[in-house]
Design a protein around this motif. Structure first.
Motif, PDB file in Angstrom:
ATOM      1  N   ASN A  45      46.984  47.833  50.967  1.00 16.19           N
ATOM      2  CA  ASN A  45      45.666  48.306  50.539  1.00 16.19           C
ATOM      3  C   ASN A  45      45.821  49.677  49.885  1.00 16.19           C
ATOM      4  N   ALA A  46      44.702  50.227  49.417  1.00 15.94           N
ATOM      5  CA  ALA A  46      44.741  51.516  48.712  1.00 15.94           C
ATOM      6  C   ALA A  46      45.316  52.628  49.576  1.00 15.94           C
ATOM      7  N   ASP A  50      48.742  54.717  48.642  1.00 13.71           N
ATOM      8  CA  ASP A  50      48.726  56.177  48.564  1.00 13.71           C
ATOM      9  C   ASP A  50      49.792  56.778  49.478  1.00 13.71           C
ATOM     10  N   GLY A  73      47.690  55.815  37.953  1.00 13.81           N
ATOM     11  CA  GLY A  73      47.084  54.900  38.899  1.00 13.81           C
ATOM     12  C   GLY A  73      46.620  55.503  40.199  1.00 13.81           C
ATOM     13  N   GLN A  74      46.606  56.821  40.302  1.00 11.71           N
ATOM     14  CA  GLN A  74      46.235  57.422  41.579  1.00 11.71           C
ATOM     15  C   GLN A  74      44.722  57.497  41.767  1.00 11.71           C
ATOM     16  N   ASP A  75      43.953  57.069  40.775  1.00 10.01           N
ATOM     17  CA  ASP A  75      42.501  57.033  40.939  1.00 10.01           C
ATOM     18  C   ASP A  75      42.053  55.823  41.741  1.00 10.01           C
ATOM     19  N   ASP A  76      42.536  54.630  41.355  1.00 10.00           N
ATOM     20  CA  ASP A  76      42.085  53.424  42.064  1.00 10.00           C
ATOM     21  C   ASP A  76      43.116  52.881  43.053  1.00 10.00           C
ATOM     22  N   THR A  78      45.491  50.753  42.957  1.00 10.37           N
ATOM     23  CA  THR A  78      45.884  49.346  42.956  1.00 10.37           C
ATOM     24  C   THR A  78      47.299  49.186  42.406  1.00 10.37           C
ATOM     25  N   GLN A  93      49.217  46.923  44.994  1.00 10.04           N
ATOM     26  CA  GLN A  93      48.540  46.112  45.988  1.00 10.04           C
ATOM     27  C   GLN A  93      48.912  44.662  45.658  1.00 10.04           C
TER      28      GLN A  93
END
Length: 141
Positions: A45-46, A50, A73-76, A78, A93
């Motif tokens: 998952n996110a 992270d 890609g660190q905003d969403d 995925t 993910q």
């Protein structure tokens, strides 16, 4: 300074420490000539994606003295991409990993066995296990 292969192994071990699955270390230098290695891993998952990306960054900074020259890609969370020049770390993910299947795009590139990287009991999905010629299974306790 560690070699690019040693850095790839550090990144893979860092991902494993955060319980990443389907860790693949591909030597893509001959095919891409932009980087030496891809490390591809899956987080459930996110939050896990992270944690894996933070662990990879920390381990490579402390053990190899390198920082990413690019992050995406660190905003969403995925699909996080960490570009170190000599290696690129992809943390997905599951849905995006299955959709993009990066590990199959360069399937003719050699892979480093996760055990050689110091990962004692790697966990693979059926798809990735088949790609690597392994048996899918759960992480040993």
């Amino acid at each position: 300074m560690p070699t690019s292969k040693e850095c790839a192994m550090i990144a893979a071990r860092a991902a494993d420490e955060k319980k990443a699955t389907d860790i693949v270390i591909q030597e893509v230098g001959e095919s891409l000539q932009l980087t030496d290695y891809f490390i591809i891993a899956t987080g459930a998952n996110a939050r896990q994606v992270d944690a894996i990306s933070e662990a990879v960054e920390e381990h490579l900074r402390l053990q190899a003295g390198i920082k990413p020259i690019g992050r995406e890609g660190q905003d969403d969370l995925t699909w996080v991409l960490l570009d170190y020049g000599i290696l690129v770390v992809h943390i997905f993910q599951p849905e995006l990993r299955d959709f993009y299947r990066l590990d199959t795009l360069w399937s003719d590139s050699p892979t480093i066995d996760a055990i050689e990287a110091g990962i004692e009991a790697p966990e693979y999905s059926e798809r990735v296990a088949k790609l690597l010629g392994r048996r899918a299974g759960q992480r040993e306790q």
